[in-house]
Design a protein around this motif. Structure first.
Motif, PDB file in Angstrom:
ATOM      1  N   ASN A  33      -5.513  17.924  -3.948  1.00 60.72           N
ATOM      2  CA  ASN A  33      -5.732  16.837  -4.920  1.00 60.72           C
ATOM      3  C   ASN A  33      -4.710  16.808  -6.047  1.00 60.72           C
ATOM      4  N   SER A  34      -3.456  17.107  -5.728  1.00 64.45           N
ATOM      5  CA  SER A  34      -2.478  17.032  -6.806  1.00 64.45           C
ATOM      6  C   SER A  34      -2.184  15.566  -7.097  1.00 64.45           C
ATOM      7  N   VAL A  35      -1.717  15.310  -8.301  1.00 62.20           N
ATOM      8  CA  VAL A  35      -1.410  13.933  -8.681  1.00 62.20           C
ATOM      9  C   VAL A  35       0.099  13.807  -8.818  1.00 62.20           C
ATOM     10  N   LYS A  36       0.611  12.661  -8.383  1.00 60.01           N
ATOM     11  CA  LYS A  36       2.045  12.425  -8.449  1.00 60.01           C
ATOM     12  C   LYS A  36       2.335  11.373  -9.506  1.00 60.01           C
ATOM     13  N   ILE A  37       2.993  11.787 -10.560  1.00 65.15           N
ATOM     14  CA  ILE A  37       3.410  10.823 -11.594  1.00 65.15           C
ATOM     15  C   ILE A  37       4.914  10.969 -11.785  1.00 65.15           C
ATOM     16  N   ALA A  38       5.626  10.993 -10.646  1.00 62.05           N
ATOM     17  CA  ALA A  38       7.048  11.334 -10.659  1.00 62.05           C
ATOM     18  C   ALA A  38       7.978  10.182 -10.298  1.00 62.05           C
ATOM     19  N   SER A  39       7.476   9.158  -9.633  1.00 67.05           N
ATOM     20  CA  SER A  39       8.400   8.165  -9.078  1.00 67.05           C
ATOM     21  C   SER A  39       8.142   6.744  -9.570  1.00 67.05           C
ATOM     22  N   ASN A  40       7.420   6.618 -10.676  1.00 65.94           N
ATOM     23  CA  ASN A  40       7.212   5.316 -11.312  1.00 65.94           C
ATOM     24  C   ASN A  40       6.513   4.315 -10.401  1.00 65.94           C
ATOM     25  N   GLU A  41       5.699   4.855  -9.485  1.00 64.86           N
ATOM     26  CA  GLU A  41       4.970   3.986  -8.555  1.00 64.86           C
ATOM     27  C   GLU A  41       3.720   3.417  -9.221  1.00 64.86           C
ATOM     28  N   ASN A  42       3.091   2.467  -8.543  1.00 70.45           N
ATOM     29  CA  ASN A  42       1.878   1.875  -9.087  1.00 70.45           C
ATOM     30  C   ASN A  42       0.689   2.786  -8.805  1.00 70.45           C
ATOM     31  N   PRO A  43       0.042   3.327  -9.851  1.00 67.31           N
ATOM     32  CA  PRO A  43      -1.053   4.289  -9.625  1.00 67.31           C
ATOM     33  C   PRO A  43      -2.313   3.623  -9.081  1.00 67.31           C
ATOM     34  N   LEU A  44      -2.393   2.293  -9.143  1.00 65.31           N
ATOM     35  CA  LEU A  44      -3.597   1.607  -8.683  1.00 65.31           C
ATOM     36  C   LEU A  44      -3.530   1.237  -7.205  1.00 65.31           C
ATOM     37  N   GLY A  45      -2.452   1.611  -6.551  1.00 66.85           N
ATOM     38  CA  GLY A  45      -2.327   1.278  -5.139  1.00 66.85           C
ATOM     39  C   GLY A  45      -1.496   0.017  -4.944  1.00 66.85           C
ATOM     40  N   THR A  46      -1.899  -0.774  -3.949  1.00 65.43           N
ATOM     41  CA  THR A  46      -1.145  -1.971  -3.565  1.00 65.43           C
ATOM     42  C   THR A  46      -1.984  -3.209  -3.829  1.00 65.43           C
ATOM     43  N   SER A  47      -1.338  -4.306  -4.144  1.00 71.89           N
ATOM     44  CA  SER A  47      -2.032  -5.581  -4.289  1.00 71.89           C
ATOM     45  C   SER A  47      -2.947  -5.821  -3.086  1.00 71.89           C
ATOM     46  N   PRO A  48      -4.264  -5.981  -3.302  1.00 71.19           N
ATOM     47  CA  PRO A  48      -5.175  -6.208  -2.169  1.00 71.19           C
ATOM     48  C   PRO A  48      -4.821  -7.468  -1.376  1.00 71.19           C
ATOM     49  N   ARG A  49      -4.321  -8.478  -2.063  1.00 66.68           N
ATOM     50  CA  ARG A  49      -3.894  -9.690  -1.338  1.00 66.68           C
ATOM     51  C   ARG A  49      -2.762  -9.372  -0.374  1.00 66.68           C
ATOM     52  N   ALA A  50      -1.861  -8.517  -0.808  1.00 67.89           N
ATOM     53  CA  ALA A  50      -0.740  -8.128   0.053  1.00 67.89           C
ATOM     54  C   ALA A  50      -1.270  -7.381   1.276  1.00 67.89           C
ATOM     55  N   ILE A  51      -2.246  -6.519   1.057  1.00 74.14           N
ATOM     56  CA  ILE A  51      -2.787  -5.739   2.183  1.00 74.14           C
ATOM     57  C   ILE A  51      -3.439  -6.664   3.214  1.00 74.14           C
ATOM     58  N   ARG A  52      -4.188  -7.643   2.733  1.00 78.85           N
ATOM     59  CA  ARG A  52      -4.824  -8.578   3.677  1.00 78.85           C
ATOM     60  C   ARG A  52      -3.766  -9.365   4.455  1.00 78.85           C
ATOM     61  N   ALA A  53      -2.717  -9.759   3.777  1.00 78.25           N
ATOM     62  CA  ALA A  53      -1.659 -10.522   4.454  1.00 78.25           C
ATOM     63  C   ALA A  53      -0.957  -9.664   5.509  1.00 78.25           C
ATOM     64  N   ILE A  54      -0.756  -8.392   5.180  1.00 79.43           N
ATOM     65  CA  ILE A  54      -0.107  -7.485   6.140  1.00 79.43           C
ATOM     66  C   ILE A  54      -0.966  -7.346   7.390  1.00 79.43           C
ATOM     67  N   GLN A  55      -2.283  -7.224   7.179  1.00 76.38           N
ATOM     68  CA  GLN A  55      -3.172  -7.051   8.329  1.00 76.38           C
ATOM     69  C   GLN A  55      -3.053  -8.227   9.286  1.00 76.38           C
ATOM     70  N   LYS A  56      -2.969  -9.429   8.742  1.00 75.38           N
ATOM     71  CA  LYS A  56      -2.802 -10.611   9.596  1.00 75.38           C
ATOM     72  C   LYS A  56      -1.456 -10.593  10.305  1.00 75.38           C
ATOM     73  N   ALA A  57      -0.429 -10.208   9.572  1.00 73.53           N
ATOM     74  CA  ALA A  57       0.926 -10.279  10.121  1.00 73.53           C
ATOM     75  C   ALA A  57       1.175  -9.229  11.204  1.00 73.53           C
ATOM     76  N   LEU A  58       0.302  -8.237  11.305  1.00 68.61           N
ATOM     77  CA  LEU A  58       0.489  -7.196  12.330  1.00 68.61           C
ATOM     78  C   LEU A  58       0.584  -7.794  13.731  1.00 68.61           C
ATOM     79  N   ARG A  59      -0.076  -8.933  13.919  1.00 69.68           N
ATOM     80  CA  ARG A  59      -0.094  -9.581  15.240  1.00 69.68           C
ATOM     81  C   ARG A  59       1.249 -10.188  15.620  1.00 69.68           C
ATOM     82  N   THR A  60       2.151 -10.307  14.661  1.00 65.04           N
ATOM     83  CA  THR A  60       3.415 -11.009  14.957  1.00 65.04           C
ATOM     84  C   THR A  60       4.596 -10.047  15.072  1.00 65.04           C
ATOM     85  N   LEU A  61       4.289  -8.754  15.178  1.00 63.27           N
ATOM     86  CA  LEU A  61       5.393  -7.779  15.121  1.00 63.27           C
ATOM     87  C   LEU A  61       6.285  -7.771  16.360  1.00 63.27           C
TER      88      LEU A  61
END
Ligand code: PLP
Length: 370
Positions: A33-61
């Motif tokens: 359970n270490s925490v990474k605060i080293a690379s200026n990333e978003n600590p809240l994860g990814t935009s949920p809208r982006a995740i839903r869009a990615i899931q749909k786009a998986l079919r077109t790979l």
């Protein structure tokens, strides 16, 4: 073997210091359970809208990506009120840095970079057989614009500005920005890397795109989906410039440089104002908390306009020692030694729990040093 055909300028490159995967570090140290605060990333994860869009786009790979990034450019064009042809999309803004250098710098060509600033600029200039003129930041960590203009030679093609600057978190103000553009000779282009632009709160911040809208200038503004939108792992960023300069960079890129999932996610993320708001609120609250806690510990730090900042660990610890001690305590931060800042670590704002853990472990480490 000596491999004499490998150019000396390639052999001379100091590789960008990579971090180990978290899982590997945890396995080696026997921690969890270490925490990474080293690379200026978003600590809240990814935009949920982006995740839903990615899931749909998986079919077109099975299909190649849209090589023209048609919809993304169209949307960016509407947001920034610039023609679609003035945008270039990259596999992360880091690819754009590379494409810009490949487009405008030939072996023997020069770039002006500042120090300390993002390490990728000088590495990439070297890899292209170019040379960097290095200008120190002023004592208050602002860009020394007079020295930058003074460092220009006949062979200079690019000036790199990271605004806000990684790793100092400082910005170039409007007056200095306008002065720099005014003094720019016609054979030199300013690359304004605005990866953290959305986090800026200062009213004296010059948005480079405003300077492009009405006049043709030798200016390229870079933005990324890696930080605010939490898409660092997918690799997508964009540049805005004049249609003419964009056209030259377009000639140099691979036809399918930005993958389908990245394009789809970026487009969806642009419409996710809820996630953007949450991220910015978390960042501000986190900064307030971290500043307050460090002040109580009497630890100096640099106030930032971004989602990360420098913490001075000397004289109690060197950057290396602080990094290693924190690592053993389950907190991964950035050791700034490779930036020439051996008294500093760089941390980014985490979730509230991650911020508290950093302060808790850091105070515990300091106590053993006092
Ligand atoms: C994080 C960062 C970027 C973003 O790079 P991507 O390739 O878009 O992930 C660009 N410039 C600076 C200065 C950064 O710190």
């Amino acid at each position: 073997m000596t491999y004499q055909f490998v150019p000396q300028y390639v052999k001379d490159i100091t590789p960008y210091p990579p971090g180990k995967p978290i899982e590997e570090v945890e396995r080696e140290l026997g921690i969890k359970n270490s925490v990474k605060i080293a690379s200026n990333e978003n600590p809240l994860g990814t935009s949920p809208r982006a995740i839903r869009a990615i899931q749909k786009a998986l079919r077109t790979l099975n299909r190649y990506p849209d090589g023209s990034a048609f919809y993304l450019k169209k949307t960016l064009s509407a947001i920034h009120r610039m023609p679609p042809e003035s945008f270039i999309i990259g596999n992360g803004s880091n690819e754009l840095i590379e494409l810009i250098i490949r487009t405008f710098i030939q072996p023997g060509g020069e770039a002006v970079i500042s120090d300390p600033s993002f390490l990728i600029y000088s590495i990439t200039v070297k890899a292209a057989g170019g040379k960097s003129a290095v200008v120190r930041l002023r004592d208050d960590y602002s860009y020394d614009i007079k020295a930058i203009i003074g460092a220009i030679t006949r062979r200079t093609r690019l000036i790199f500005i990271s605004n806000p600057n990684n790793p100092t978190g400082t910005i170039i103000n409007k007056k200095d920005y306008a002065w720099l553009l005014r003094k720019l000779p016609p054979h030199v282009i300013v690359v304004d890397d605005a990866a953290y632009r959305e986090f800026v709160r200062s009213s004296d911040y010059p948005d480079g795109i405003d300077y492009l809208r009405d006049t043709n200038r030798n200016l390229i503004v870079l933005r990324t989906f890696s930080k605010l939108y939490g898409l660092a792992g997918l690799r997508i960023g964009y540049g805005v410039t004049t249609t003419e300069l964009a056209g030259y960079i377009e000639r140099v890129r691979q036809p399918f440089n930005v993958n389908t999932l990245a394009q789809t996610a970026a487009l969806a993320a642009l419409g996710d104002s809820v996630f953007v708001k949450k991220t910015l609120a978390n960042n501000q609250a986190g900064l307030d908390y971290l500043y307050g806690a460090l002040e109580r510990l009497n630890i100096p730090f640099l106030r930032t306009q971004a989602n990360f900042f420098l913490v001075r660990v000397a004289p109690f610890l060197s950057a290396r020692q602080a990094f290693e001690a924190l690592l053993k305590h389950g907190v991964i931060v950035r050791d700034m030694t490779s930036y020439g800042l051996s008294d500093f670590i760089r941390i980014n704002v985490g979730t509230p729990a991650e911020n508290r853990k950093f302060i808790r472990e850091f105070s515990a480490i300091l106590k053993t040093k006092l």
